[in-house]
Design a protein around this motif. Structure first.
Motif, PDB file in Angstrom:
ATOM      1  N   VAL A  61      45.558 -29.438 -29.620  1.00 44.52           N
ATOM      2  CA  VAL A  61      44.826 -28.943 -28.454  1.00 44.52           C
ATOM      3  C   VAL A  61      45.757 -28.581 -27.302  1.00 44.52           C
ATOM      4  N   HIS A  62      45.608 -27.353 -26.838  1.00 39.53           N
ATOM      5  CA  HIS A  62      46.300 -26.843 -25.657  1.00 39.53           C
ATOM      6  C   HIS A  62      45.352 -27.016 -24.477  1.00 39.53           C
ATOM      7  N   CYS A  63      45.783 -27.709 -23.429  1.00 38.18           N
ATOM      8  CA  CYS A  63      44.928 -27.900 -22.262  1.00 38.18           C
ATOM      9  C   CYS A  63      45.765 -27.777 -20.996  1.00 38.18           C
ATOM     10  N   VAL A  64      45.526 -26.717 -20.237  1.00 42.44           N
ATOM     11  CA  VAL A  64      46.270 -26.473 -19.000  1.00 42.44           C
ATOM     12  C   VAL A  64      45.292 -26.308 -17.845  1.00 42.44           C
ATOM     13  N   ARG A  65      45.381 -27.231 -16.878  1.00 45.06           N
ATOM     14  CA  ARG A  65      44.547 -27.202 -15.675  1.00 45.06           C
ATOM     15  C   ARG A  65      43.060 -27.165 -15.993  1.00 45.06           C
ATOM     16  N   GLN A  66      42.692 -27.780 -17.107  1.00 45.77           N
ATOM     17  CA  GLN A  66      41.288 -27.829 -17.530  1.00 45.77           C
ATOM     18  C   GLN A  66      40.923 -29.225 -18.038  1.00 45.77           C
ATOM     19  N   HIS A  67      41.597 -30.242 -17.528  1.00 44.32           N
ATOM     20  CA  HIS A  67      41.353 -31.591 -18.045  1.00 44.32           C
ATOM     21  C   HIS A  67      39.916 -32.042 -17.783  1.00 44.32           C
ATOM     22  N   GLY A  68      39.384 -31.700 -16.616  1.00 45.61           N
ATOM     23  CA  GLY A  68      38.010 -32.077 -16.308  1.00 45.61           C
ATOM     24  C   GLY A  68      37.021 -31.450 -17.276  1.00 45.61           C
ATOM     25  N   MET A  80      47.376 -33.714 -28.229  1.00 48.81           N
ATOM     26  CA  MET A  80      47.459 -32.927 -27.003  1.00 48.81           C
ATOM     27  C   MET A  80      48.840 -32.253 -26.989  1.00 48.81           C
ATOM     28  N   HIS A  81      48.828 -30.964 -27.223  1.00 45.77           N
ATOM     29  CA  HIS A  81      50.041 -30.180 -27.432  1.00 45.77           C
ATOM     30  C   HIS A  81      50.798 -29.915 -26.128  1.00 45.77           C
ATOM     31  N   SER A  82      52.111 -30.180 -26.139  1.00 43.05           N
ATOM     32  CA  SER A  82      52.956 -29.975 -24.949  1.00 43.05           C
ATOM     33  C   SER A  82      52.205 -30.418 -23.702  1.00 43.05           C
ATOM     34  N   PHE A  83      51.855 -31.671 -23.686  1.00 40.57           N
ATOM     35  CA  PHE A  83      50.954 -32.235 -22.683  1.00 40.57           C
ATOM     36  C   PHE A  83      51.503 -32.070 -21.270  1.00 40.57           C
ATOM     37  N   SER A  84      50.702 -31.447 -20.408  1.00 35.39           N
ATOM     38  CA  SER A  84      51.130 -31.197 -19.037  1.00 35.39           C
ATOM     39  C   SER A  84      50.272 -31.940 -18.023  1.00 35.39           C
ATOM     40  N   GLY A  85      49.461 -32.879 -18.506  1.00 34.38           N
ATOM     41  CA  GLY A  85      48.625 -33.659 -17.615  1.00 34.38           C
ATOM     42  C   GLY A  85      49.382 -34.813 -16.972  1.00 34.38           C
ATOM     43  N   THR A  86      48.663 -35.632 -16.236  1.00 34.66           N
ATOM     44  CA  THR A  86      49.247 -36.768 -15.529  1.00 34.66           C
ATOM     45  C   THR A  86      48.979 -38.070 -16.284  1.00 34.66           C
ATOM     46  N   GLN A  87      49.553 -39.160 -15.768  1.00 33.12           N
ATOM     47  CA  GLN A  87      49.287 -40.464 -16.381  1.00 33.12           C
ATOM     48  C   GLN A  87      47.806 -40.817 -16.269  1.00 33.12           C
ATOM     49  N   ILE A 146      44.057 -24.767 -30.612  1.00 33.86           N
ATOM     50  CA  ILE A 146      42.828 -24.458 -29.892  1.00 33.86           C
ATOM     51  C   ILE A 146      42.923 -25.082 -28.502  1.00 33.86           C
ATOM     52  N   GLY A 147      41.961 -24.754 -27.626  1.00 37.76           N
ATOM     53  CA  GLY A 147      42.027 -25.419 -26.341  1.00 37.76           C
ATOM     54  C   GLY A 147      41.368 -24.724 -25.182  1.00 37.76           C
ATOM     55  N   LEU A 148      41.786 -25.146 -23.998  1.00 42.91           N
ATOM     56  CA  LEU A 148      41.249 -24.679 -22.731  1.00 42.91           C
ATOM     57  C   LEU A 148      42.417 -24.399 -21.791  1.00 42.91           C
ATOM     58  N   CYS A 149      42.375 -23.253 -21.105  1.00 41.98           N
ATOM     59  CA  CYS A 149      43.524 -22.896 -20.267  1.00 41.98           C
ATOM     60  C   CYS A 149      43.089 -22.059 -19.068  1.00 41.98           C
ATOM     61  N   LYS A 150      43.296 -22.591 -17.892  1.00 44.29           N
ATOM     62  CA  LYS A 150      42.927 -21.879 -16.675  1.00 44.29           C
ATOM     63  C   LYS A 150      44.003 -20.872 -16.266  1.00 44.29           C
ATOM     64  N   ALA A 151      45.143 -20.902 -16.973  1.00 48.66           N
ATOM     65  CA  ALA A 151      46.229 -19.964 -16.669  1.00 48.66           C
ATOM     66  C   ALA A 151      46.284 -18.807 -17.654  1.00 48.66           C
ATOM     67  N   ALA A 152      45.310 -18.721 -18.559  1.00 45.22           N
ATOM     68  CA  ALA A 152      45.308 -17.665 -19.578  1.00 45.22           C
ATOM     69  C   ALA A 152      45.233 -16.282 -18.934  1.00 45.22           C
ATOM     70  N   ARG A 153      46.045 -15.362 -19.443  1.00 44.74           N
ATOM     71  CA  ARG A 153      46.088 -14.012 -18.876  1.00 44.74           C
ATOM     72  C   ARG A 153      44.772 -13.267 -19.063  1.00 44.74           C
ATOM     73  N   ASN A 154      44.070 -13.548 -20.161  1.00 51.13           N
ATOM     74  CA  ASN A 154      42.829 -12.806 -20.417  1.00 51.13           C
ATOM     75  C   ASN A 154      41.705 -13.137 -19.439  1.00 51.13           C
ATOM     76  N   LEU A 155      41.890 -14.170 -18.601  1.00 51.52           N
ATOM     77  CA  LEU A 155      40.882 -14.477 -17.586  1.00 51.52           C
ATOM     78  C   LEU A 155      40.811 -13.363 -16.545  1.00 51.52           C
ATOM     79  N   ARG A 156      41.936 -12.680 -16.335  1.00 44.97           N
ATOM     80  CA  ARG A 156      41.998 -11.616 -15.326  1.00 44.97           C
ATOM     81  C   ARG A 156      41.540 -10.268 -15.865  1.00 44.97           C
ATOM     82  N   THR A 157      41.483 -10.145 -17.179  1.00 40.76           N
ATOM     83  CA  THR A 157      41.165  -8.843 -17.766  1.00 40.76           C
ATOM     84  C   THR A 157      39.792  -8.782 -18.432  1.00 40.76           C
TER      85      THR A 157
END
Length: 284
Positions: free
Chosen positions: A126-133, A162-169, A83-94
């Motif tokens: 949890v998948h979280c990409v560019r949605q940490h805030g 936090m799955h394949s964590f792409s956030g910062t320290q 589950i999660g939050l993702c600002k890069a999800a393709r369905n945001l454009r469609t």
């Protein structure tokens, strides 16, 4: 899972065969749930996780949440994910109503699954990409929900990976600070784990800046919360993907591959046992 206790961990790592690799297989959409469960049923070493990935929130049936709850109750060992939050999800454009509506739906779906996992005492991936805030806002807002006041200690899942964590320290430290606050103010014992994979944290980090930030994030994670993830789609790639993740962590931490393998294996088992040991599962 019970066979892989800390006392037998050393022998287990040295003598694993492909058929006895303890793994977690995550569904990403409603249409995946039954096939995920069927795959996991092939071996007691495979645990299922059921959920709606943020990329697939536009494919929901009207009864998706009740169906998810029914399946989780039928399968006490299942986690909730991915589950999660993702600002890069393709369905945001469609999305028919635009990006804003798509992000609002994504958030609602995430919150519904997170609260369901908390109520059933299931750990989550949890998948979280560019949605940490947004993630931090959701986690903080749940603490103030009146419906949870009667049992604050149960308002969050027992563990959040936090799955394949792409956030910062900075993001790592924020989540750990929140965990500490939950424990001290509310008695909440939720633990955050941070997973890293070769696919996301090496292959998809092409710039020097992103790799540096990724390495800093790894080093900010407490040793007991560090996970190595394969993040692959085919069963035959799990071993290679996991080994590559361990190699990445070994390089970043400056530690031997064997010691990192031992560490992340123990941590992975601890995370999965957090799910299996909860009262909500034993009663189901």
């Amino acid at each position: 899972v019970e066979d892989y206790t800390s006392s037998t961990l050393s022998d287990s790592v040295d003598n694993l065969s492909p058929s006895s690799i303890l793994s977690l297989t995550c569904a990403v959409s409603e249409s995946d749930w039954e096939s995920c469960l069927a795959h996991a049923s092939q071996s007691s070493y495979i645990l299922p996780a059921l959920g709606i990935h943020p990329w697939y929130t536009s494919e929901l049936s009207p009864t998706w949440l009740s169906s998810l709850e029914d399946l989780l109750l039928q399968h006490p060992s299942a986690l909730v994910g991915e589950i999660g939050l993702c600002k890069a999800a393709r369905n945001l454009r469609t999305h028919a109503e635009g990006k804003g509506a798509a992000l609002a739906l994504q958030r609602d779906v995430f919150v519904n699954q997170l609260t369901l996992a908390a109520r059933l005492r299931r750990s989550v991936s949890v998948h979280c990409v560019r949605q940490h805030g947004v993630l931090m806002a959701v986690l903080k807002e749940l603490t103030s929900e009146k419906e949870w006041r009667k049992d604050e200690t149960m308002m969050y899942p027992p563990a959040i990976a936090m799955h394949s964590f792409s956030g910062t320290q900075h993001h790592v430290k924020e989540l750990l600070s929140l965990e500490k606050e939950w424990h001290q103010k509310h008695g909440i014992k939720t633990k955050f784990y941070f997973g890293f994979s070769h696919l996301i944290n090496v292959i998809m980090c092409s710039s020097e800046k992103s790799r540096r930030q990724g390495a800093e994030a790894v080093r900010a994670v407490p040793r007991t919360r560090l996970l190595a993830e394969s993040d692959v789609h085919a069963l035959e790639d799990v071993g290679v993907g996991t080994a590559a993740a361990i190699g990445y962590l070994s390089d970043v931490l400056g530690e031997s591959i064997k010691s990192v393998a031992m560490l992340t294996t123990k941590n992975g088992i601890d995370f999965l046992q957090t799910n299996l040991n909860c009262d909500g599962n034993s009663k189901s």
